[in-house]
Enzyme design. Structure first.
Site, PDB file in Angstrom:
ATOM      1  N   LEU A 519       0.817  -1.207   0.000  1.00 42.36           N
ATOM      2  CA  LEU A 519       0.000   0.000   0.000  1.00 42.36           C
ATOM      3  C   LEU A 519       0.849   1.254   0.000  1.00 42.36           C
ATOM      4  O   LEU A 519       0.422   2.306  -0.443  1.00 42.36           O
ATOM      5  CB  LEU A 519      -0.913   0.017   1.223  1.00 42.36           C
ATOM      6  CG  LEU A 519      -2.041  -1.009   1.179  1.00 42.36           C
ATOM      7  CD1 LEU A 519      -2.783  -1.023   2.505  1.00 42.36           C
ATOM      8  CD2 LEU A 519      -2.996  -0.712   0.049  1.00 42.36           C
ATOM      9  N   GLY A 520       2.016   1.115   0.543  1.00 45.55           N
ATOM     10  CA  GLY A 520       2.858   2.293   0.601  1.00 45.55           C
ATOM     11  C   GLY A 520       4.193   1.945   1.204  1.00 45.55           C
ATOM     12  O   GLY A 520       4.394   0.870   1.758  1.00 45.55           O
ATOM     13  N   GLY A 525       9.276   1.533   6.868  1.00 46.13           N
ATOM     14  CA  GLY A 525       8.925   0.195   6.432  1.00 46.13           C
ATOM     15  C   GLY A 525       7.762   0.237   5.462  1.00 46.13           C
ATOM     16  O   GLY A 525       7.428   1.285   4.927  1.00 46.13           O
ATOM     17  N   LYS A 544       2.286  -3.673   9.357  1.00 44.67           N
ATOM     18  CA  LYS A 544       3.456  -2.869   9.019  1.00 44.67           C
ATOM     19  C   LYS A 544       4.719  -3.706   9.182  1.00 44.67           C
ATOM     20  O   LYS A 544       4.979  -4.245  10.244  1.00 44.67           O
ATOM     21  CB  LYS A 544       3.519  -1.652   9.922  1.00 44.67           C
ATOM     22  CG  LYS A 544       2.225  -0.898   9.842  1.00 44.67           C
ATOM     23  CD  LYS A 544       2.299   0.461  10.424  1.00 44.67           C
ATOM     24  CE  LYS A 544       0.958   1.139  10.173  1.00 44.67           C
ATOM     25  NZ  LYS A 544       0.848   2.434  10.791  1.00 44.67           N
ATOM     26  N   ASP A 640       5.175  12.898  17.882  1.00 48.43           N
ATOM     27  CA  ASP A 640       4.782  13.181  16.505  1.00 48.43           C
ATOM     28  C   ASP A 640       3.276  13.342  16.385  1.00 48.43           C
ATOM     29  O   ASP A 640       2.622  12.697  15.582  1.00 48.43           O
ATOM     30  CB  ASP A 640       5.292  12.076  15.577  1.00 48.43           C
ATOM     31  CG  ASP A 640       5.289  12.526  14.115  1.00 48.43           C
ATOM     32  OD1 ASP A 640       5.229  13.755  13.875  1.00 48.43           O
ATOM     33  OD2 ASP A 640       5.323  11.652  13.238  1.00 48.43           O
TER      34      ASP A 640
END
Ligand SMILES: *[C@@H]1O[C@H](CO)[C@@H](O)[C@H](O)[C@H]1NC(C)=O
Ligand SMILES: *[C@@H]1O[C@H](CO)[C@@H](O)[C@H](O)[C@H]1NC(C)=O
Ligand SMILES: *[C@@H]1O[C@H](CO)[C@@H](O)[C@H](O)[C@H]1NC(C)=O
Ligand SMILES: *[C@@H]1O[C@H](CO)[C@@H](O)[C@H](O)[C@H]1NC(C)=O
Ligand SMILES: *[C@@H]1O[C@H](CO)[C@@H](O)[C@H](O)[C@H]1NC(C)=O
Ligand SMILES: *[C@@H]1O[C@H](CO)[C@@H](O)[C@H](O)[C@H]1NC(C)=O
Ligand SMILES: *[C@@H]1O[C@H](CO)[C@@H](O)[C@H](O)[C@H]1NC(C)=O
Ligand SMILES: *[C@@H]1O[C@H](CO)[C@@H](O)[C@H](O)[C@H]1NC(C)=O
Ligand SMILES: *[C@@H]1O[C@H](CO)[C@@H](O)[C@H](O)[C@H]1NC(C)=O
Length: 806
Positions: A519-520, A525, A544, A640
């Site tokens: 997906l990306g 990762g 992930k 974050d």
């Protein structure tokens, strides 16, 4: 009430017999025996084959008032009084005129009596048949042990209808057990189990078939054990239904007895009258008690959860399955208890495999404990179905049908006729390593030694360009995942699961379809969409793969820490980590699926979300941060906080995500040398100066985010649009605040305008949060209280009043 004169009369009448009582089997009324180690001389039958008296039990201080074979070494007990309850030293049995045999305890309290017919007792007689009789005036039997049988029938004994034998509890405990032999009024001789409290009879497991529905005279009415050792049911029409055919050894040379044994098997034995020899089984019923008991209620031949295996002697052997042990260690025919409790309260389908395992039992079944029947099942599916079901104790697979069963299991048997496999759940002894749960361990850690955990997802890159690319990739990943509205995992975020599921690489490879659908990709990762089978439902997850971790020294430890710290957090405003994979080179994290995607898309999309929804989301994020900062025993700093890292669940609850996707650092609060973490625009100014990094960095980021939520504008978003004055959101907001231009901030948002007091409050909180001096920023607790309106909000100073930047 008997007349005293009668007593006197009998006394004189019987006087001559008293001297010979011990030799001819006769016992005068008034005679007694006291239970004691030395002096318990029993009353013997003329041939001395049988004795009546106190038989000392294995527990030397206990005695059973009973009848036993006197001459053979194995002094087998054939009858007992007081329902098999033993008595202590000093207890006494006496023959009285009005009550017959009377058993009293050492203090003289009556425990039992033979309650004879309405007739005065003259004497007792121990017959050579093993029958102890009480004889009244005129040689009339007023009571016989043969008419009050316990667990054994002897030759010449007759059981009339309504008669019952009770098994013992165990070989050595003579209390009434679970099995009965009854001659029913309908003519059938049956064996059945019963309920111990109320004596309710469960379904029979043996019938003599001496019942005739049409002709009363054909029904059995007596069970006769005749002198030569034949046992039969005699019907009204004088038909004999012999229970066991075959030759019988001469009664002159052999003792015979038929006992309903403690294990439920009704057995006829013989024994040579010479003192050497054994009891040998002549016949027994039923042939296989393990499979014979089929009633829905009751335990079966063995206890609950036990497994019955018939042995070569047609006797049941009972054993507890793996993970179960005897409830009463001294009774191996009794119930088995699991060494764990399986509660649906905290049962996590996805991690059940870590806690539970299945043992495989061949040809074993508990046929009476089903609650589900699943057809066309493979072994694998049957196993998983049970493993993931908090009700399931065992699953039986036979001919592609999977039966799920619940506790307590009854009628367990191990028999080739089962022709199937049982998968029995047990709890593993070593659940996966469970470090102290940071959020549930006692908060005794002092502020000074608090471990500071820095969690960030994307390293702040030196150049804006790289950062934009990274952020873009990141957003894309989530955009792609959350746009796909497939099946959702509706597990409540508050569920107190404390165990992460440890996946194998294979499992996740299958879930993510071989990691084909990438997906990306980001610096952290690769993210894949996955669908996991959890019980009967399929749940979407985000998988992930942290390939970059491979290069990190000590990665094992760090990965573990991350998984343990983040995985054990539980808050309704945090995304839940479902599990992980830590196999060989592979490090993967599995998160629950958030159906409504990122806050970023929601906030900055075409449709402006309502003020009400936005304020709810802001409060949710604040609560999630408060939890991370203060409600865990170790402080977790997210580092974050930004709209891309806030996800929205089915109900648009804000869920903070993206913990520990990057490096997880553990440092002392005093240490400062940490590379800058976070995303430009949301990063607190102290990152740029050698200032200690504290939880206040999250407060800063939250402040920026809060202002974005109020205005629905991106902090650094308007650089391209040329609206210079609004390019830096924080500056513009403070300006508007000073000029009291709320309307400019929310534009034509009428809902917000109508709620200007709250908007004003949120705004002031936001400005407090973005103060350059970390000590000026409120804590997340204070922030939460201010947003909730619990405490007043003072007018904030200018965010950059100290001009740190120079
Ligand atoms: C039983 O006999 C033993 C010796 O045979 C004696 O020591 C003991 O005192 C006696 N006990 C009673 C209660 O008579
Ligand atoms: C002993 O039992 C046998 C068989 O039932 C019976 O015939 C006999 O009369 C009994 N003896 C006495 C003394 O009652
Ligand atoms: C026999 O079993 C019963 C029921 O389990 C128990 O109450 C009793 O104490 C036992 N008797 C002995 C002598 O152990
Ligand atoms: C019942 O059975 C007996 C013996 O088998 C027989 O003599 C009698 O006639 C039967 N009675 C009826 C009503 O069928
Ligand atoms: C006992 O019963 C069997 C079977 O009916 C019979 O053959 C035998 O003669 C009986 N014995 C006596 C002593 O009645
Ligand atoms: C009892 O039976 C066992 C096995 O069947 C045998 O080994 C033992 O010798 C027998 N005892 C006597 C006294 O015959
Ligand atoms: C339960 O019993 C099983 C099988 O004996 C054992 O492997 C396991 O360690 C036990 N579990 C607990 C929690 O004691
Ligand atoms: C298995 O089940 C099928 C369908 O119910 C049946 O036709 C077949 O005979 C069964 N096989 C065995 C071995 O019981
Ligand atoms: C089942 O019976 C077989 C043969 O008697 C035995 O080997 C096996 O251990 C038994 N299994 C259980 C679970 O009792």
């Amino acid at each position: 009430m008997s007349h005293p004169l009668h007593h006197l009369l009998f006394f004189f009448l019987l006087l001559p017999f008293s001297t010979v009582a011990q030799t001819n089997g006769m016992v005068d009324f008034g005679s007694s025996i006291t239970a004691s180690v030395n002096a318990s001389t029993p009353w013997l039958s003329p041939s001395q084959d049988f004795a009546f008296g106190f038989k000392r039990l294995e527990d030397n201080n206990l005695f059973l008032l009973s009848i036993w074979y006197y001459k053979i070494p194995d002094q087998t007990i054939v009858w007992y009084a007081n329902k098999g309850i033993p008595v202590s030293t000093g207890s006494k049995v006496e023959i009285t005129a009005d009550k017959g045999l009377v058993l009293t305890d050492p203090r003289g309290q009556e425990l039992w009596n033979s309650n004879p017919d309405l007739n005065q007792v003259a004497y007792g007689f121990m017959n050579d048949t093993g029958n102890f009789m009480l004889v009244g005036g005129g040689s009339v039997d007023v009571w016989q042990s043969f008419k009050d049988p316990t667990d054994t029938l002897l030759p010449t004994q007759i059981m009339e209808y309504g008669g019952v034998l009770f098994s013992r509890q165990t070989q050595k405990n003579f209390s009434r057990g679970r099995f009965q032999l009854r001659l029913l009024y309908d003519g059938n001789l049956v064996l059945n189990t019963r309920d111990l409290d109320t004596n309710f009879a469960y379904d029979a497991y043996y019938w003599s078939n001496t019942y005739d529905a049409d002709n009363v005279t054909n029904r059995g009415y007596q069970v006769i054990f005749n002198e030569t050792g034949y046992m039969y049911v005699l019907t009204g029409s004088n038909q004999r239904k012999v229970l066991a055919p075959g030759i019988v050894l001469p009664s002159g040379d052999y003792y015979h007895r038929a006992t309903l044994d403690f294990d439920g098997v009704f057995t006829q034995y013989y024994h040579p009258k010479t003192e050497n020899g054994n009891w040998t089984v002549f016949w027994s019923e039923p042939d296989n008690i393990c499979v014979g008991i089929v009633g829905k209620e009751g335990r079966g031949a063995c206890g609950y959860n036990s497994i019955c295996t018939i042995n070569d002697n047609k006797r049941p052997d009972c054993s507890c399955p793996l993970g179960f042990s005897l409830l009463d260690q001294s009774d191996k025919y009794g119930d088995c208890k699991p060494n764990f409790t399986q509660s649906c309260e905290d049962y996590d389908k996805s991690s059940s495999g870590d806690l539970y395992d299945l043992s495989v039992l061949i040809d074993t079944d508990w046929p009476m404990s089903d609650y589900e029947q699943l057809e066309h099942m493979s072994e694998e599916r049957c196993r998983n179905s049970c493993l993931q079901d908090c009700f399931c104790a065992v699953a039986i697979l036979r001919n592609y049908t999977c039966w799920k069963k619940k506790l307590p299991l009854s009628n367990g048997r191990n028999d080739s006729a089962v022709n199937g496999k049982a998968f029995m759940k047990f709890r593993k002894s070593n659940p996966p390593p469970q470090p102290t749960d940071p959020c549930f361990s006692p908060p005794d850690i002092k502020k000074n030694d608090r471990t500071l955990i820095l969690v960030g997802s994307v390293l702040l890159s030196i150049s804006l360009f790289v950062n934009v690319v990274l952020t873009g990739a990141f957003c894309l990943v989530f955009f792609l995942i959350y746009q796909k509205k497939i099946l959702k995992n509706r597990d409540g975020p508050s569920a107190a699961e404390t165990n992460l599921r440890c996946f194998t690489y294979e499992e996740l490879a299958e879930a993510a379809d071989g990691f084909k659908d990438e997906l990306g990709r980001g610096s952290f990762g690769i993210v894949y969409e996955g669908v996991l089978q959890m019980g009967n439902s399929r749940n979407s997850v985000a998988v992930k793969k942290l390939d970059w971790l491979v290069q990190v020294k000590d990665r094992e430890k760090e990965f573990r820490t991350e998984v343990n710290v983040i995985g054990q957090t539980h808050h309704k405003n945090l995304v839940r980590l479902v599990g992980f994979c830590n196999e060989g080179e592979h490090r993967m994290l599995v998160y629950e699926f958030m159906s409504n995607g990122m806050l970023a898309s929601f906030l900055f999309g075409e449709m402006k979300p309502s003020w009400n929804q936005r304020s709810k989301i802001a409060l949710g994020i604040a609560r999630g941060l408060l939890y991370l900062h203060e409600e865990c025993s170790i402080q977790i700093i997210h580092c974050d906080i930004k709209p891309q890292n806030i996800l929205l669940d089915d109900y648009y609850n804000a869920r903070i995500s993206d913990f520990g996707l990057a490096k997880l650092l553990m440092i002392n609060q005093s240490q400062t040398n940490t590379g800058i973490r976070g995303t430009r625009g949301y990063v607190a100014p102290e990152w740029f100066r050698s200032k200690p990094v504290t939880a206040k960095v999250d407060v800063y980021s939250f402040g920026v985010l809060l202002l974005e939520i109020i205005t629905c504008r991106k902090h650094l978003g308007e650089l391209e649009t040329g609206q210079e004055d609004r390019a830096i959101l924080t500056d513009w907001v403070y300006e508007c605040f000073l000029k009291d231009r709320l309307d400019a901030l929310v534009e034509d948002d009428s809902e917000a305008l109508n709620d200007s007091r709250n908007v004003q409050r949120f705004l002031m909180v936001g400005i407090w949060c973005i103060q350059e001096d970390p000590s000026q920023r409120p804590t997340m607790r204070k922030v939460t209280q201010m947003l909730e309106g619990v405490v007043e909000v003072a007018v904030p100073p200018s965010p950059s009043q100290f001009s740190f930047l120079s």
